[in-house]
Write a protein that holds these residues in place. Structure first.
Motif, PDB file in Angstrom:
ATOM      1  N   GLN A  41       0.856  -1.189   0.000  1.00  0.00           N
ATOM      2  CA  GLN A  41       0.000   0.000   0.000  1.00  0.00           C
ATOM      3  C   GLN A  41       0.893   1.239   0.000  1.00  0.00           C
ATOM      4  O   GLN A  41       1.639   1.463   0.957  1.00  0.00           O
ATOM      5  CB  GLN A  41      -0.903  -0.009   1.236  1.00  0.00           C
ATOM      6  CG  GLN A  41      -1.954   1.079   1.264  1.00  0.00           C
ATOM      7  CD  GLN A  41      -3.092   0.824   0.290  1.00  0.00           C
ATOM      8  OE1 GLN A  41      -3.598  -0.278   0.169  1.00  0.00           O
ATOM      9  NE2 GLN A  41      -3.492   1.871  -0.425  1.00  0.00           N
ATOM     10  N   ILE A  42       0.858   2.012  -1.069  1.00  0.00           N
ATOM     11  CA  ILE A  42       1.675   3.228  -1.146  1.00  0.00           C
ATOM     12  C   ILE A  42       0.984   4.342  -0.379  1.00  0.00           C
ATOM     13  O   ILE A  42      -0.172   4.670  -0.645  1.00  0.00           O
ATOM     14  CB  ILE A  42       1.915   3.627  -2.620  1.00  0.00           C
ATOM     15  CG1 ILE A  42       2.779   2.570  -3.329  1.00  0.00           C
ATOM     16  CG2 ILE A  42       2.566   5.009  -2.723  1.00  0.00           C
ATOM     17  CD1 ILE A  42       4.169   2.353  -2.754  1.00  0.00           C
ATOM     18  N   ARG A  43       1.707   4.930   0.596  1.00  0.00           N
ATOM     19  CA  ARG A  43       1.063   5.963   1.428  1.00  0.00           C
ATOM     20  C   ARG A  43       1.296   7.374   0.920  1.00  0.00           C
ATOM     21  O   ARG A  43       0.675   8.320   1.396  1.00  0.00           O
ATOM     22  CB  ARG A  43       1.504   5.841   2.884  1.00  0.00           C
ATOM     23  CG  ARG A  43       2.936   6.252   3.145  1.00  0.00           C
ATOM     24  CD  ARG A  43       3.287   6.110   4.620  1.00  0.00           C
ATOM     25  NE  ARG A  43       4.720   6.142   4.809  1.00  0.00           N
ATOM     26  CZ  ARG A  43       5.421   7.231   5.109  1.00  0.00           C
ATOM     27  NH1 ARG A  43       4.814   8.396   5.210  1.00  0.00           N
ATOM     28  NH2 ARG A  43       6.728   7.168   5.281  1.00  0.00           N
ATOM     29  N   GLY A  44       2.208   7.537  -0.035  1.00  0.00           N
ATOM     30  CA  GLY A  44       2.446   8.893  -0.521  1.00  0.00           C
ATOM     31  C   GLY A  44       3.333   8.913  -1.753  1.00  0.00           C
ATOM     32  O   GLY A  44       4.122   7.987  -1.979  1.00  0.00           O
ATOM     33  N   VAL A  45       3.177   9.981  -2.536  1.00  0.00           N
ATOM     34  CA  VAL A  45       3.977  10.176  -3.747  1.00  0.00           C
ATOM     35  C   VAL A  45       4.550  11.584  -3.716  1.00  0.00           C
ATOM     36  O   VAL A  45       3.819  12.557  -3.480  1.00  0.00           O
ATOM     37  CB  VAL A  45       3.129   9.989  -5.028  1.00  0.00           C
ATOM     38  CG1 VAL A  45       3.995  10.163  -6.277  1.00  0.00           C
ATOM     39  CG2 VAL A  45       2.429   8.624  -5.041  1.00  0.00           C
ATOM     40  N   TYR A  46       5.859  11.699  -3.941  1.00  0.00           N
ATOM     41  CA  TYR A  46       6.501  13.011  -3.972  1.00  0.00           C
ATOM     42  C   TYR A  46       7.188  13.182  -5.323  1.00  0.00           C
ATOM     43  O   TYR A  46       7.839  12.260  -5.823  1.00  0.00           O
ATOM     44  CB  TYR A  46       7.530  13.151  -2.838  1.00  0.00           C
ATOM     45  CG  TYR A  46       7.876  14.587  -2.549  1.00  0.00           C
ATOM     46  CD1 TYR A  46       7.065  15.361  -1.726  1.00  0.00           C
ATOM     47  CD2 TYR A  46       8.993  15.187  -3.126  1.00  0.00           C
ATOM     48  CE1 TYR A  46       7.366  16.698  -1.476  1.00  0.00           C
ATOM     49  CE2 TYR A  46       9.298  16.521  -2.880  1.00  0.00           C
ATOM     50  CZ  TYR A  46       8.469  17.272  -2.057  1.00  0.00           C
ATOM     51  OH  TYR A  46       8.760  18.593  -1.825  1.00  0.00           O
ATOM     52  N   GLU A  47       7.038  14.369  -5.905  1.00  0.00           N
ATOM     53  CA  GLU A  47       7.655  14.629  -7.204  1.00  0.00           C
ATOM     54  C   GLU A  47       8.942  15.423  -7.033  1.00  0.00           C
ATOM     55  O   GLU A  47       8.968  16.449  -6.355  1.00  0.00           O
ATOM     56  CB  GLU A  47       6.697  15.393  -8.121  1.00  0.00           C
ATOM     57  CG  GLU A  47       7.321  15.659  -9.490  1.00  0.00           C
ATOM     58  CD  GLU A  47       6.335  16.092 -10.562  1.00  0.00           C
ATOM     59  OE1 GLU A  47       6.720  16.063 -11.745  1.00  0.00           O
ATOM     60  OE2 GLU A  47       5.205  16.463 -10.221  1.00  0.00           O
ATOM     61  N   PRO A  74      -2.091  13.433  -1.373  1.00  0.00           N
ATOM     62  CA  PRO A  74      -2.027  13.902   0.020  1.00  0.00           C
ATOM     63  C   PRO A  74      -0.598  14.091   0.524  1.00  0.00           C
ATOM     64  O   PRO A  74       0.317  13.380   0.093  1.00  0.00           O
ATOM     65  CB  PRO A  74      -2.729  12.773   0.803  1.00  0.00           C
ATOM     66  CG  PRO A  74      -3.481  11.978  -0.201  1.00  0.00           C
ATOM     67  CD  PRO A  74      -2.779  12.141  -1.506  1.00  0.00           C
ATOM     68  N   GLU A  75      -0.429  15.042   1.431  1.00  0.00           N
ATOM     69  CA  GLU A  75       0.881  15.262   2.043  1.00  0.00           C
ATOM     70  C   GLU A  75       1.191  14.157   3.047  1.00  0.00           C
ATOM     71  O   GLU A  75       0.290  13.500   3.565  1.00  0.00           O
ATOM     72  CB  GLU A  75       0.914  16.628   2.740  1.00  0.00           C
ATOM     73  CG  GLU A  75       0.778  17.780   1.753  1.00  0.00           C
ATOM     74  CD  GLU A  75       1.119  19.141   2.362  1.00  0.00           C
ATOM     75  OE1 GLU A  75       1.666  19.158   3.492  1.00  0.00           O
ATOM     76  OE2 GLU A  75       0.850  20.149   1.710  1.00  0.00           O
TER      77      GLU A  75
END
Length: 400
Positions: A152-158, A179-180
């Motif tokens: 389960q990926i909890r976040g994505v940052y670019e 979401p942050e």
């Protein structure tokens, strides 16, 4: 309305025809039809023979980046899902996937796109206009594929803040996609724990490409006195510490990196044996030599000294200098681990430069092993830019 057609000049497209993924501006004879930069176009040889489909961007010297060698291929969600699945299935076979590079640009047939997985966080770097349009779709597809494996990926940052984007006529972009979440992410690799700063760390926050090279030095470091130059967040130093080194000194010119490295040492309970110093390596090595310091293992993991062909001469001087200095600090029978992450400093030139340094230092080198980047950064033959990391381990003997 049909797709625009890019036709090559006679005799051009050699890179593409030999398995590469790029068409340069000076290889193109004509572009027929209307398009907007970032669109998908058809690619034809000078005689009309179909060569495939790719993204066009006339702002870039790399004017077309190949997506498929089949003109009939439909570039849609189904197409990208198949490529995402292929990339993930490959990683499951070749690396520890707890943290790994899931998509490596052209080598995974995603031109200009890099996605790293740090535990349950994804870090995305989009460097080409065409792929940028599909970025969010690809991220969603990747999350779906990972979820099927219980991840389960909890976040994505670019982290599309690399200057190379300007060559594509694109703005630099950095921030959350969705979401942050807390941007310090704890990972474990080779039994070493790290806090990865995905927001402010270099590139995507951590250099996954050296994973198995770091593991390779562990066997040399038991009971050893170790010097780790350009330590960044302490990765080689901590691998030496976890392997049982008697003392490790990690050096980096960045105060932020040194603070993070020290925090990583504490995280692993190694702060008593692994110390860090904020210094310029080029200045420190001659000082250590003057004090007649000797180390059992010296590690050189510098940043790329050149990012273009035009600055190779200066880069060669830099690599020669640090290898010469490092060799003088290795005790008789000790080990030097040295590498270059610059694509333009190719294998032959890097090897020749180390040889020159060894002769100048009056040392003989016995090669223990030669390695490249971890297999989650696959090298696509004919796409030379995908082969960039050269890593040697030598035993150092005097030439007397």
């Amino acid at each position: 309305m049909g797709l625009a057609v890019v036709s090559l000049k006679k005799g051009e497209g050699r890179l593409l025809k030999s398995g590469g993924m790029w068409i340069f501006d000076n290889e193109i004879a004509t572009i027929m039809g209307s398009f907007v930069n970032g669109d998908i176009v058809l690619i034809h040889d000078f005689d009309g023979y179909p060569l495939g489909k790719g993204f066009i961007n006339t702002n870039s010297r790399i004017t077309v980046r190949l997506l498929s060698r089949n003109e009939q291929t439909v570039i849609d969600e189904v197409f990208f899902e198949k490529r995402v699945r292929d990339a993930w299935e490959y990683r499951k076979k070749v690396v520890d996937t707890r943290s790994c590079r899931v998509i490596f640009g052209e080598a995974d047939f995603f031109p200009g796109l890099v996605i790293d997985k740090f535990s349950d966080v994804l870090v995305v770097q989009s460097l080409a206009l065409g792929i940028d349009r599909y970025k969010e779709m690809i991220i969603e597809l990747l999350k779906k594929v990972l979820k099927e494996d219980g991840i389960q990926i909890r976040g994505v940052y670019e982290r599309s803040d690399a200057k190379v984007r300007r060559q594509e006529g694109m703005e630099l972009v950095k921030g959350f996609i969705g979401p942050e979440f807390p941007t310090l992410v704890e990972i474990e690799e080779n039994q070493v724990k790290y806090q990865v700063d995905v927001k402010d760390g270099q590139k995507t926050g951590f250099f996954l490409d050296q994973k198995y090279n770091r593991l390779a030095i562990q066997k040399l470091c038991k009971n050893a006195k170790v010097l780790d130059c350009f330590t960044h967040t302490g990765s080689f130093a901590l691998n030496a510490g976890i392997a049982g080194a008697s003392s490790v000194l990690g050096v980096d010119a960045s105060a932020l990196a040194v603070d993070q490295a020290a925090a990583n040492a504490r995280l692993n309970g190694l702060e008593d044996r692994v110390q860090f110093l904020c210094r310029n390596v080029f200045e420190l090595l001659p000082e250590l030599e003057e004090k007649e310091e000797k180390f059992d293992v010296v590690i050189l993991d510098p940043p790329a000294f050149t990012k273009s062909r035009s600055s190779i001469k200066n880069a060669v001087k830099g690599y020669r200098e640090i290898n010469l200095r490092a060799l003088k600090l290795v005790r008789e029978g000790g080990f030097l681990a040295t590498c270059s992450c610059s694509h333009f400093m190719d294998y032959e030139l890097f090897t020749q430069t180390i040889g020159q340094a060894a002769r100048s230092a009056h040392k003989r080198l016995r090669q223990v092993e030669y390695r490249t980047q971890a297999p989650d950064h696959p090298i696509l033959w004919a796409a030379d830019e995908s082969y960039y990391l050269k890593f040697y381990i030598f035993q150092v003997c005097s030439d007397r």
